[in-house]
Design a protein around this motif. Structure first.
Motif, short mmCIF file in Angstrom:
data_model
loop_
_atom_site.label_atom_id
_atom_site.label_comp_id
_atom_site.label_asym_id
_atom_site.label_seq_id
_atom_site.Cartn_x
_atom_site.Cartn_y
_atom_site.Cartn_z
N ALA A 66 38.51 38.91 32.22
CA ALA A 66 38.13 37.64 32.87
C ALA A 66 39.33 37.00 33.57
N GLY A 67 40.25 37.81 34.08
CA GLY A 67 41.37 37.30 34.85
C GLY A 67 42.66 37.15 34.09
N ASN A 68 42.64 37.45 32.78
CA ASN A 68 43.85 37.26 31.97
C ASN A 68 44.99 38.15 32.42
N LEU A 69 44.69 39.34 32.93
CA LEU A 69 45.75 40.26 33.33
C LEU A 69 46.50 39.77 34.57
N ILE A 70 45.90 38.87 35.34
CA ILE A 70 46.62 38.23 36.44
C ILE A 70 47.74 37.37 35.87
N ALA A 71 47.43 36.65 34.77
CA ALA A 71 48.45 35.81 34.14
C ALA A 71 49.58 36.65 33.57
N THR B 96 29.29 27.34 24.04
CA THR B 96 29.36 26.50 25.24
C THR B 96 30.71 26.64 25.92
N ILE B 97 31.79 26.55 25.14
CA ILE B 97 33.13 26.67 25.71
C ILE B 97 33.34 28.05 26.34
N TYR B 98 32.92 29.09 25.61
CA TYR B 98 33.15 30.44 26.11
C TYR B 98 32.34 30.70 27.38
N LEU B 99 31.06 30.34 27.38
CA LEU B 99 30.21 30.63 28.53
C LEU B 99 30.62 29.84 29.77
N TRP B 100 30.93 28.55 29.61
CA TRP B 100 31.32 27.75 30.76
C TRP B 100 32.71 28.14 31.25
N GLY B 101 33.62 28.47 30.34
CA GLY B 101 34.94 28.92 30.76
C GLY B 101 34.87 30.21 31.55
N THR B 102 34.07 31.15 31.07
CA THR B 102 33.92 32.43 31.77
C THR B 102 33.25 32.24 33.12
N ALA B 103 32.21 31.41 33.17
CA ALA B 103 31.51 31.16 34.44
C ALA B 103 32.44 30.54 35.48
N THR B 104 33.30 29.60 35.04
CA THR B 104 34.26 28.98 35.95
C THR B 104 35.22 30.02 36.52
N ASN B 105 35.72 30.90 35.66
CA ASN B 105 36.66 31.92 36.14
C ASN B 105 35.98 32.94 37.05
N ILE B 106 34.71 33.22 36.81
CA ILE B 106 33.99 34.13 37.71
C ILE B 106 34.00 33.57 39.14
N CYS B 107 33.69 32.28 39.25
CA CYS B 107 33.69 31.63 40.58
C CYS B 107 35.07 31.67 41.21
N LEU B 108 36.10 31.33 40.43
CA LEU B 108 37.47 31.30 40.96
C LEU B 108 37.93 32.70 41.38
N LEU B 109 37.56 33.72 40.61
CA LEU B 109 37.99 35.08 40.92
C LEU B 109 37.37 35.58 42.23
N PHE B 110 36.09 35.28 42.44
CA PHE B 110 35.46 35.70 43.69
C PHE B 110 36.00 34.91 44.89
N ILE B 111 36.32 33.63 44.67
CA ILE B 111 36.95 32.85 45.74
C ILE B 111 38.32 33.44 46.08
N LEU B 112 39.06 33.89 45.04
CA LEU B 112 40.36 34.54 45.26
C LEU B 112 40.19 35.79 46.12
N SER C 287 33.85 40.76 38.75
CA SER C 287 32.70 41.60 38.36
C SER C 287 32.72 41.91 36.86
N THR C 288 33.92 42.23 36.34
CA THR C 288 33.98 42.51 34.90
C THR C 288 33.72 41.24 34.08
N ALA C 289 34.13 40.08 34.61
CA ALA C 289 33.87 38.82 33.91
C ALA C 289 32.37 38.51 33.85
N VAL C 290 31.62 38.92 34.86
CA VAL C 290 30.17 38.73 34.83
C VAL C 290 29.56 39.49 33.66
N VAL C 291 30.04 40.71 33.43
CA VAL C 291 29.55 41.51 32.30
C VAL C 291 29.85 40.80 30.97
N CYS C 292 31.07 40.25 30.85
CA CYS C 292 31.45 39.51 29.64
C CYS C 292 30.52 38.32 29.41
#
Length: 532
Positions: free
Chosen positions: A326-331, A377-393, A484-489
């Motif tokens: 979910a984008g952690n490897l970018i960090a 709630t925290i996990y699903l909304w956090g992942t959904a937010t990163n999905i949007c940011l990753l595709f915008i990236l 894409s992988t974050a969507v699966v998560c």
């Protein structure tokens, strides 16, 4: 209070470190009433009240979680080395248009070697911890860490540095397997989420120290540009070794070993409780342990694959593994990512320090979030937010590149790291610590972390290929892959992740044994008198 007096007599007769059979709490009405009262008290306690009454539980959980700083330090250190000019010139190759760079295969080896060692360490951690306890296992791992740092510090080639990282990884495996389990077992119910989320903060602290050290030595042109940051690893193990020598053992582990007198002393050391409250807490723990013993007996690795424990093991493994998707490897490779996004080397190191500090802020924000919102709630909304940011990236990297798009990619990378550090990163550790059965916790967290490394090792290679000029050189377009992988998560979590907030370990056992669907965990009512 006769049950308390009877229990106290048993404890005085017990004699220290001798393992004994569990008392028959389930057959003793007085002790069962104590257990009911102890569990009801935990449910009624607010976050602030629990923090005030358990300051030492907070301290020892924080201290144990700080061992993770060492894994984070090394993980991010290698990510900075591959972007460091002196290191690149010493060990890299010259690429037209990109300058000196570390070949992809060596980048992957540097990132993967420590994880391979940690993979070995987590499998050793479960059986060793089950035998020696969290405290002594961690002390031994800290001693081993002190010794293995010598290999990396005196390395004079990439080969030796990779070997040194592999040996350092073994104690990392012990730290990451034990820290969430210990924090969850010393914390009262109201504090469990906040204290286990501290692990992500330890990652951020390690990253901040690395970012500051490599920024400070980035302009050096000799070997000390990387040897001094490597030497800084020695500032952690010895102080932690001294402090944790005085730490109380987990009362849950002591009860599982039948050492009730020591368990009672640990309970009293962890919180400012009256003797009556301590006895009720002890009875509550003994009741849960006895229920689990009747269901499964002595813990083994094979038990993780049997019955309802298989479901719990799968959830633990998936939560750990999903941290890589979910984008952690970018960090983890932030400085190198910034450079590939078109930012200058000096600016990249500065942005990495800013990124690390912002992640620390996000970690602090995660503490109240665990009190206000549910785990799902925290996990699903956090992942959904990163999905949007990753595709915008990915989109930002696909348009014609200018100075503006370069900085936009860098900002998006920072935002992705911030969201991860404040939501799905820390809450993953809370979910992992809460999901396993008490008797299998040391083994479950170890195997779950092994699943993390199984997923991470090939993903590190993929991340290096995505960013490296000698690989696919996609820069910000890697957002399409990680999005894409974050969507699966997200989809797996939506269907299979249960809600365990405000659930005691007894209630969690019952919910899993009754095979309650994940999305009905929150609404299912469990009576305080239910044992199965």
């Amino acid at each position: 209070m006769s049950g308390i007096n009877e229990k106290q007599d048993d404890l005085h007769d017990e004699g220290g470190h001798v393992d004994v059979l569990h008392s028959k709490v389930l057959d003793n009405s007085d002790l069962m009433n104590d257990a009911f009262d102890g569990e009801n008290h935990e449910h009624e306690q607010t976050l602030w009240a629990a923090a005030k009454s358990h300051p030492w539980a907070c301290f020892w959980a924080f201290t144990m979680c700080f061992t993770i700083i060492m894994e984070a330090f090394d993980m991010f250190l290698n990510g900075n080395f591959v972007a460091q000019g002196a290191f690149q010139k010493q060990y890299g190759v010259y690429v037209d248009g990109s300058g000196w760079t570390i070949p992809t295969r060596w980048q992957s080896a540097l990132f993967q070697s420590g994880q391979c060692g940690a993979f070995v360490g987590v499998f050793l951690a479960g059986p060793v911890t089950d035998r020696l306890g969290y405290r002594w296992t961690t002390l031994l791992a800290l001693m081993l860490m002190n010794a293995t740092i010598f290999i990396s510090f005196f390395a004079n080639s990439l080969t030796v540095l990779v070997i040194g990282q592999a040996f350092e990884g073994i104690p990392w495996g012990f730290f990451i397997a034990n820290s969430p389990a210990y924090a969850s077992e010393v914390a009262p119910l109201a504090l469990r989420g906040a204290l286990t989320a501290t692990l992500q903060m330890s990652w951020s602290i390690g990253q901040i120290i690395v970012a500051a050290a490599t920024l400070g030595y980035n302009k050096r042109t000799d070997e000390w540009a990387w040897r001094v940051p490597l030497a800084l690893q020695w500032i952690f193990p010895t102080p932690l070794l001294i402090i944790l020598f005085f730490a109380p053992e987990s009362p849950w582990w002591l009860i599982r070993r039948g050492r009730k007198a020591e368990a009672l002393r640990s309970i009293q050391r962890l919180g400012s409780k009256s003797p009556e409250e301590s006895q009720r807490t002890l009875a509550m723990m003994e009741r849960t342990v006895e229920i689990e013993v009747k269901q499964g007996g002595s813990p083994t690795l094979l038990d993780l694959l049997k019955g309802t424990d298989l479901r719990r093991t799968i959830i633990t493994c998936l939560m750990y593994a999903s941290q890589n998707f979910a984008g952690n490897l970018i960090a983890n490779q932030a400085t190198f990512f910034f450079e590939q996004a078109g930012i200058s080397a000096d600016k990249s190191f500065q942005l990495n320090l800013i990124n690390s500090c912002l992640q620390f802020v996000a970690n602090v924000i995660s503490w109240p979030l665990t009190g206000w919102f549910c785990r799902r709630t925290i996990y699903l909304w956090g992942t959904a937010t990163n999905i949007c940011l990753l595709f915008i990236l990915g989109i930002c990297a696909s348009v014609p590149q200018t100075s503006g798009t370069n900085y936009a990619q860098a900002v998006l990378g920072i935002l992705i790291s911030f969201v991860f550090a404040g939501t799905l990163g820390p809450i993953s550790y809370t979910i992992i610590a809460e999901t396993s059965a008490v008797r299998l916790r040391a083994l479950s967290t170890a195997v779950g972390r092994a699943a993390y490394y199984v997923a991470e090792i090939p993903m590190i290679y993929l991340a290096s290929q995505l960013l490296n000029p000698t690989g696919w050189n996609l820069a910000g377009k890697c957002g399409y892959v990680w999005g894409s992988t974050a969507v699966v998560c997200w989809m797996m979590a939506f269907f299979f992740l249960p809600e365990l907030k405000h659930r005691s370990y007894r209630e969690a056992d019952i919910l899993f044994n009754r095979k309650v669907p994940a999305r009905k965990f929150k609404s299912t009512v469990i009576d305080v008198k239910d044992n199965e």
